[in-house]
Design a protein around this motif. Sequence first.
Motif, mmCIF file in Angstrom:
data_model
loop_
_atom_site.group_PDB
_atom_site.id
_atom_site.type_symbol
_atom_site.label_atom_id
_atom_site.label_comp_id
_atom_site.label_asym_id
_atom_site.label_seq_id
_atom_site.Cartn_x
_atom_site.Cartn_y
_atom_site.Cartn_z
ATOM 1 N N LYS A 56 -5.907 2.070 -9.863
ATOM 2 C CA LYS A 56 -6.636 2.800 -8.811
ATOM 3 C C LYS A 56 -6.758 1.900 -7.581
ATOM 4 N N PHE A 57 -6.662 2.517 -6.412
ATOM 5 C CA PHE A 57 -6.635 1.735 -5.178
ATOM 6 C C PHE A 57 -7.055 2.573 -3.981
ATOM 7 N N CYS A 58 -7.330 1.878 -2.853
ATOM 8 C CA CYS A 58 -7.778 2.503 -1.608
ATOM 9 C C CYS A 58 -6.927 1.972 -0.450
ATOM 10 N N LEU A 82 -4.097 7.058 2.903
ATOM 11 C CA LEU A 82 -5.140 7.869 2.283
ATOM 12 C C LEU A 82 -6.212 8.250 3.295
ATOM 13 N N GLU A 83 -7.035 9.225 2.924
ATOM 14 C CA GLU A 83 -8.191 9.570 3.732
ATOM 15 C C GLU A 83 -9.245 8.470 3.619
ATOM 16 N N ILE A 87 -9.876 7.494 -3.054
ATOM 17 C CA ILE A 87 -9.356 6.658 -4.127
ATOM 18 C C ILE A 87 -8.128 7.350 -4.715
ATOM 19 N N ALA A 88 -7.034 6.646 -4.781
ATOM 20 C CA ALA A 88 -5.793 7.187 -5.351
ATOM 21 C C ALA A 88 -5.454 6.406 -6.614
#
Length: 368
Positions: A56-58, A82-83, A87-88
């Motif tokens: 998981k990452f930002c 990402l927005e 969290i993706a």
Amino acid sequence: MKSDWKTVRGEEFIEFNPRLTIKKGAIATKIAMDKLKPFTKKIQETEKAEFSGGAKFCNGDTIMARITPCLENGKTAYVDILEENEIAFGSTEFIVLRAKEGISDSQFVYYLAVSPFFRNIAIKSMVGSSGRQRVQQNVLNDMPLVVPPLEIQREIGAYLAGIDEKISLNERINDNLRQQAQAIYTTMFIDNADPTWERGHLSDLIAVKYGKDHKKLADGVYPVYGSGGIMRYVERPLYDKESVLIPRKGTLNNVMYVNQPFWSVDTMFYTEMRLPNVAKFVYHFVKAKDLASMNAGSAVPSMTTDILNAMEVAISPAPVLEEFESLVSPMYRAMQENDTQSKKLADLRDTLLPKLMSGEIDVSDIQL
């Protein structure tokens, strides 16, 4: 000043695999390993998927493959698509690297991760069975890093990021030009196709061939194309005319147009043109097809010469092909100029990166 630099352990400078939470079963942005382009900072593609596990990452994090051969093949990217606060997630085979607030800069951490020094230590640390070897996390934790003050990190990161952003801009421009050329193809040969045009097969326009194993070739000046794009360079070309490259297996829709001397490895078909002014037409004809649905039937998606040769095609008169050529050729020339500039920028970045990261060159002494 290099005297301001200090030696720290990896885990003192980088937060590895930071704790983040996505609820099991939630739909979230996923970045799969196969979506990372080798030795490319920018993430090209994402998807939405149900979360069941994985790294998981930002935004601001770096994701790096920990498994062979993905790490050796340059599967390391910077997350910035990402927005805010999103969290993706991605493969369990990713290591996530995050800058520590007040200690390290996120751009600097990315360029550190792709530097020869960092990569070589990570690759040499790999253990496990053949084909499934993985980086040892404790080696990264204990890796001795000589790093500059935070402000210098930001300057180095911003300088290198400026080069990569120009490369990314060229890629976006080229993608737009390809879409415009594809639209012209659609208008001329699909929407306004003449029913009286001769019917034939792709084999009437091209001869399908493939090259040898690129690992047997010595380094040189001609690009070697594989299913992942340009793989390396060799001393002599296999073919020196316009060609369309089509994957034999894997991601079948990764079709490429090439207009320079090249080698093609045995994972790619290359094509010789039987008629003038048909190379770009053939490229757009094949791009308009869903090659994945024509899979030869093996467990790994694959293409055959028989499938390609049997594709039905309306063979338009020579003047129509000439008109199409005249309309799209300026776009292809612009794309080639952008590719040439991007290659020079990438060479500059790769030359300067280890020297900037080691302090051999002061970032204030160079200009882009």
